[in-house]
Write a protein that holds these residues in place. Structure first.
Motif, PDB file in Angstrom:
ATOM      1  N   PRO A   1     -46.094 -30.455  -5.574  1.00  0.00           N
ATOM      2  CA  PRO A   1     -47.569 -30.019  -5.815  1.00  0.00           C
ATOM      3  C   PRO A   1     -48.393 -30.327  -4.717  1.00  0.00           C
ATOM      4  N   ASP A   2     -49.338 -29.256  -4.340  1.00  0.00           N
ATOM      5  CA  ASP A   2     -50.266 -29.477  -3.406  1.00  0.00           C
ATOM      6  C   ASP A   2     -51.622 -29.610  -3.710  1.00  0.00           C
ATOM      7  N   PRO A   3     -52.355 -30.778  -3.184  1.00  0.00           N
ATOM      8  CA  PRO A   3     -53.738 -31.075  -3.855  1.00  0.00           C
ATOM      9  C   PRO A   3     -54.850 -30.050  -3.757  1.00  0.00           C
ATOM     10  N   THR A   4     -54.532 -28.929  -3.164  1.00  0.00           N
ATOM     11  CA  THR A   4     -55.423 -27.840  -2.892  1.00  0.00           C
ATOM     12  C   THR A   4     -55.183 -26.679  -3.798  1.00  0.00           C
ATOM     13  N   TRP A   5     -53.965 -26.139  -3.692  1.00  0.00           N
ATOM     14  CA  TRP A   5     -53.498 -25.195  -4.538  1.00  0.00           C
ATOM     15  C   TRP A   5     -53.278 -25.284  -6.064  1.00  0.00           C
TER      16      TRP A   5
ATOM     17  N   LYS B   1     -55.591 -25.142  -8.640  1.00  0.00           N
ATOM     18  CA  LYS B   1     -56.076 -23.958  -8.962  1.00  0.00           C
ATOM     19  C   LYS B   1     -55.259 -23.017  -9.730  1.00  0.00           C
ATOM     20  N   VAL B   2     -53.794 -22.992  -9.423  1.00  0.00           N
ATOM     21  CA  VAL B   2     -52.950 -22.213 -10.018  1.00  0.00           C
ATOM     22  C   VAL B   2     -52.775 -22.837 -11.589  1.00  0.00           C
ATOM     23  N   LEU B   3     -52.962 -23.998 -11.764  1.00  0.00           N
ATOM     24  CA  LEU B   3     -52.976 -24.530 -13.148  1.00  0.00           C
ATOM     25  C   LEU B   3     -54.255 -23.925 -13.764  1.00  0.00           C
ATOM     26  N   ASP B   4     -55.248 -23.962 -13.288  1.00  0.00           N
ATOM     27  CA  ASP B   4     -56.360 -23.393 -13.886  1.00  0.00           C
ATOM     28  C   ASP B   4     -56.386 -21.711 -14.445  1.00  0.00           C
ATOM     29  N   GLN B   5     -55.629 -21.052 -13.361  1.00  0.00           N
ATOM     30  CA  GLN B   5     -55.299 -19.678 -13.587  1.00  0.00           C
ATOM     31  C   GLN B   5     -54.433 -19.569 -14.689  1.00  0.00           C
ATOM     32  N   LEU B   6     -53.275 -20.285 -14.893  1.00  0.00           N
ATOM     33  CA  LEU B   6     -52.575 -20.324 -16.201  1.00  0.00           C
ATOM     34  C   LEU B   6     -52.907 -20.925 -17.204  1.00  0.00           C
TER      35      LEU B   6
ATOM     36  N   HIS C   1     -48.386 -37.031  -4.490  1.00  0.00           N
ATOM     37  CA  HIS C   1     -49.395 -36.506  -5.560  1.00  0.00           C
ATOM     38  C   HIS C   1     -48.854 -36.660  -6.991  1.00  0.00           C
ATOM     39  N   PRO C   2     -48.637 -37.908  -7.117  1.00  0.00           N
ATOM     40  CA  PRO C   2     -47.989 -38.202  -8.775  1.00  0.00           C
ATOM     41  C   PRO C   2     -48.875 -37.546  -9.787  1.00  0.00           C
ATOM     42  N   GLU C   3     -50.253 -37.996  -9.519  1.00  0.00           N
ATOM     43  CA  GLU C   3     -51.211 -37.269 -10.575  1.00  0.00           C
ATOM     44  C   GLU C   3     -51.144 -35.698 -10.867  1.00  0.00           C
ATOM     45  N   LEU C   4     -50.855 -35.172  -9.881  1.00  0.00           N
ATOM     46  CA  LEU C   4     -50.388 -33.491 -10.055  1.00  0.00           C
ATOM     47  C   LEU C   4     -49.212 -33.372 -11.049  1.00  0.00           C
ATOM     48  N   VAL C   5     -48.262 -33.971 -10.717  1.00  0.00           N
ATOM     49  CA  VAL C   5     -47.050 -33.915 -11.746  1.00  0.00           C
ATOM     50  C   VAL C   5     -47.288 -34.315 -13.233  1.00  0.00           C
ATOM     51  N   ARG C   6     -48.188 -35.328 -13.161  1.00  0.00           N
ATOM     52  CA  ARG C   6     -48.635 -35.888 -14.591  1.00  0.00           C
ATOM     53  C   ARG C   6     -49.585 -34.541 -15.338  1.00  0.00           C
ATOM     54  N   ARG C   7     -50.358 -33.886 -14.496  1.00  0.00           N
ATOM     55  CA  ARG C   7     -51.138 -33.051 -14.930  1.00  0.00           C
ATOM     56  C   ARG C   7     -50.112 -31.695 -15.346  1.00  0.00           C
ATOM     57  N   ILE C   8     -49.122 -31.255 -14.542  1.00  0.00           N
ATOM     58  CA  ILE C   8     -48.211 -30.113 -14.938  1.00  0.00           C
ATOM     59  C   ILE C   8     -47.654 -30.427 -16.205  1.00  0.00           C
ATOM     60  N   VAL C   9     -47.122 -31.754 -16.165  1.00  0.00           N
ATOM     61  CA  VAL C   9     -46.408 -31.899 -17.690  1.00  0.00           C
ATOM     62  C   VAL C   9     -47.503 -31.986 -18.675  1.00  0.00           C
ATOM     63  N   ARG C  10     -48.492 -32.619 -18.643  1.00  0.00           N
ATOM     64  CA  ARG C  10     -49.416 -32.621 -19.486  1.00  0.00           C
ATOM     65  C   ARG C  10     -49.803 -31.398 -20.054  1.00  0.00           C
ATOM     66  N   GLU C  11     -50.056 -30.511 -19.575  1.00  0.00           N
ATOM     67  CA  GLU C  11     -50.421 -29.072 -19.550  1.00  0.00           C
ATOM     68  C   GLU C  11     -49.194 -28.349 -20.237  1.00  0.00           C
ATOM     69  N   GLY C  12     -48.216 -28.764 -20.540  1.00  0.00           N
ATOM     70  CA  GLY C  12     -47.123 -28.203 -21.030  1.00  0.00           C
ATOM     71  C   GLY C  12     -45.939 -27.140 -20.208  1.00  0.00           C
ATOM     72  N   HIS C  13     -46.206 -27.325 -18.841  1.00  0.00           N
ATOM     73  CA  HIS C  13     -45.397 -26.558 -17.912  1.00  0.00           C
ATOM     74  C   HIS C  13     -44.128 -27.269 -17.659  1.00  0.00           C
TER      75      HIS C  13
ATOM     76  N   ASP D   1     -51.270 -22.062   3.058  1.00  0.00           N
ATOM     77  CA  ASP D   1     -52.576 -21.347   2.430  1.00  0.00           C
ATOM     78  C   ASP D   1     -52.118 -20.463   1.441  1.00  0.00           C
ATOM     79  N   ARG D   2     -52.209 -20.688   0.097  1.00  0.00           N
ATOM     80  CA  ARG D   2     -51.756 -19.795  -1.051  1.00  0.00           C
ATOM     81  C   ARG D   2     -53.052 -19.069  -1.560  1.00  0.00           C
ATOM     82  N   SER D   3     -54.168 -18.881  -0.551  1.00  0.00           N
ATOM     83  CA  SER D   3     -55.395 -18.211  -1.366  1.00  0.00           C
ATOM     84  C   SER D   3     -54.989 -17.071  -1.849  1.00  0.00           C
ATOM     85  N   ARG D   4     -54.158 -16.178  -0.997  1.00  0.00           N
ATOM     86  CA  ARG D   4     -53.728 -14.715  -1.380  1.00  0.00           C
ATOM     87  C   ARG D   4     -52.886 -14.534  -2.591  1.00  0.00           C
ATOM     88  N   THR D   5     -51.995 -15.820  -2.976  1.00  0.00           N
ATOM     89  CA  THR D   5     -51.290 -16.075  -4.015  1.00  0.00           C
ATOM     90  C   THR D   5     -52.081 -16.011  -5.207  1.00  0.00           C
TER      91      THR D   5
END
Length: 263
Positions: free
Chosen positions: A89-93, A96-101, A120-132, A238-242
């Motif tokens: 998990p990346d704190p910048t991207w 934002k990918v999670l928001d798009q999904l 960034h363990p908090e991002l792993v928790r968000r990924i799981v919390r949102e069902g991914h 930089d994953r802005s184009r993705t």
């Protein structure tokens, strides 16, 4: 007159004999030692090398595989396609990918690098919390991991799973993905022993090379077939184009096929 010539000839002979004797080495007395002539510096023997401490040799890598091994998951097995995001998990991207999904109401698979999970363990928790879905992507994204000794492969995968479960204790990690797709039978076997299936892909738009969003969209939407697994990235640069390509990719694939993680 003749006597004078004879005298001069005799005198010349004496001088000649004396001159020749000057070029001869002096005779050594009997029993004298032969003089030792120092050797030329250019032929002096090399000094004996000083002993050095030898370092422990590194384990050899197995040869580069020439073909993908058996046992890889390359399709979802159903009509629906899967979106996978690597190197986070990346704190910048990642947020934002999670928001798009979430906006597209679809679920994806996140292939996590252990060193990033630890930071960034908090991002792993968000990924799981949102069902991914979660996927082990090695500890430090080692392209050559599959060619290393089996014990080293196992330690790497175990360490990554431990980091994921330190963030989410009851997290399921059903898949492993080898960095760069450099699979070997050994890494596939170790992943299976640890309860993970080896997750490959069928569509690679090469977003790691940062083409413009319309190019990414064309590569994904033109290459997808029913059951495709799409490789993209939410980390590693930089994953802005993705991110810019995600809204259209998500909407189009969901409309045509439906999107869901592989099972």
């Amino acid at each position: 007159m003749r006597a004078r010539r004879v005298l001069l000839a005799a005198l010349g002979l004496v001088l000649l004999v004396a001159g020749c004797g000057d070029d001869q080495p002096a005779e050594r007395p009997p029993g004298a030692a032969t003089p030792i002539v120092p050797a030329s510096p250019s032929v002096q023997p090399d000094p004996a090398p000083s002993p050095t401490r030898t370092s422990r040799p590194k384990p050899r890598l197995r040869p580069e595989p020439t073909a993908l091994p058996a046992g890889l998951r390359r399709t979802t097995g159903v009509r629906r396609v899967a979106l996978t995001f690597d190197d986070g998990p990346d704190p910048t991207w990642t947020p934002k990918v999670l928001d798009q999904l979430r906006a597209g109401r679809v679920k994806a698979t996140f292939c996590l690098v252990g060193t990033e999970v630890r930071q960034h363990p908090e991002l792993v928790r968000r990924i799981v919390r949102e069902g991914h879905q979660l996927c082990n992507h090695s500890w430090r994204h080692d392209f050559e991991l599959g060619r290393r000794p089996v014990a080293e492969i196992r330690a790497d995968l175990v360490r990554t799973n431990q980091a994921i479960r330190a963030a989410v204790p009851d997290a399921r990690v059903p898949f492993y993905r080898q960095p760069g797709g450099r699979w070997t039978p050994e890494v596939v076997a170790v992943a299976k022993q640890l309860g993970m299936r080896s997750l490959h892909w069928s569509v690679d738009p090469q977003d790691w090379a940062k083409p413009k969003a319309p190019v990414l969209e064309k590569r994904v939407l033109g290459g997808v077939r029913p059951g495709a697994i799409v490789l993209m990235h939410d980390g590693g640069g930089d994953r802005s184009r993705t991110l810019a390509a995600c809204p259209r990719v998500i909407a189009d694939l969901n409309r045509r096929f439906g999107i869901a993680p592989p099972r």
